[in-house]
Design a protein around this motif. Structure first.
Motif: not given
Length: 340
Positions: A225-228, A250-257, A259-263
């Protein structure tokens, strides 16, 4: 010390003959109502079958093996619980083996079955090779496969339709108004990775917002998710939703989001696959597609017991259908008033 309840006492308590009680507790062909009465009586009396005596009587080890690629994956844990619950009712122990995601180790387990340590095997492999297929079909004891197993008619199987599960996830997001839907998948050399990719390709033809994780894990989902998200940011683009090929991704996706300030779900909605126990307890609770892990485990145990008791029985193939479970990681579509 109080004496242990006997099978005779169980039969009397259930109001059935000793032979019927024996058949009910050993899975040897008692009727459903009789089996239920006998099991209830055994539970009420605290009756525990003598595994040693039963193994001598039936010429079996009264032990079944369950081989999985990653015992830490909550999907396998849920299957394990269901399998163990079903087998314990028949006085059968469950032996669990982690194959480390390699078909070669799985083949070794199948070869070890020749040593007679188990009466049967339930297996849920991520990767299917010709050697593994041959080893399963030539196994000296009954084998039930949880998952797709090609065109083989020699082995009992319990599978799900995870491609359709991904389509359900995409449809839900589309109904929520999402138009730019991304996908984080696991390795494409695995059976679930291939199936879930087919589902996404059908639901989002030409979908360009995708990345393949190196594993079906939280860390794999986070890195993918971080790369995408970094790539989309550089291109001046964004997604309003992501489907992940399992809950851990999905949990990894939410964590990456985060960190980018994406809620989530305000800025981006997320759906997982598998509906594990973690999904309901995550923050936010994760919308996920249930693939019936517990049901697949339960059916696999039942099929294996039937095959052990009747080796000549016709091969069975069952499919457990996916079901969308909506939680807070997506926004539920608003219903229109009745007059509109």
């Amino acid at each position: 010390m109080a004496e242990r309840p006997t099978l005779v006492q169980v039969a009397q308590h259930a109001g059935v003959s000793l032979a019927s009680a024996s058949r009910a507790l050993s899975g040897q062909g008692a009727g459903k109502k009789t089996t239920e009465k006998v099991r209830k009586a055994a539970q009420e009396l605290g009756y525990v079958p003598d595994a040693t005596a039963r193994s001598l009587k039936f010429g079996r080890k009264l032990q079944v093996a369950f081989a999985v690629d990653d015992i830490g994956n909550p999907v396998y844990v849920e299957m394990l619980r269901a399998i163990e619950s079903e087998l314990s009712q028949h006085g059968i122990r469950l032996f669990v083996s982690d194959t480390g995601s390699t078909p070669e180790e799985t083949v070794e387990i199948l070869h070890d079955l020749k040593r007679g340590f188990a009466d049967g095997l339930i297996i849920s492999p991520l990767r299917i090779t010709e050697e593994l297929t041959r080893a399963i079909e030539e196994s000296p004891v009954p084998v039930v496969v949880i998952g797709a197993f090609g065109p083989s008619q020699k082995v009992d199987t319990i599978k799900t339709d995870s491609a359709r599960g991904v389509e359900l996830a995409v449809r839900h997001l589309t109904e929520n108004g999402c138009t730019r839907i991304g996908f984080i998948n696991g390795p494409l050399d695995t059976t679930p990775g291939q199936a879930r990719q087919r589902g996404f390709d059908r639901a989002v033809p030409g979908g360009q917002f995708q990345h393949i994780a190196d594993s079906f894990t939280v860390s794999g989902g986070y890195e993918a998710a971080r790369i995408l998200l970094d790539r989309l940011h550089e291109d001046g683009a964004e997604v309003d939703a992501i489907v992940a090929a399992n809950d851990l991704l999905a949990m990894g996706v939410i964590r990456a989001a985060a960190q980018r300030g994406v809620r989530v779900p305000d800025d981006m909605q997320v759906v997982g696959i598998d509906d594990t126990d973690f999904a309901d307890n995550f923050n936010p609770p994760l919308t996920s597609v249930s693939l019936g892990s517990r049901e697949r485990g339960r059916l696999a145990a039942q099929l294996l017991l039937e095959r052990i008791n009747d080796p000549s029985r016709k091969t069975s193939h069952h499919t457990v259908l996916p079901e969308l479970i909506v939680r807070s990681s997506t926004i539920q579509p608003r219903s229109l008033p009745d007059n509109q």
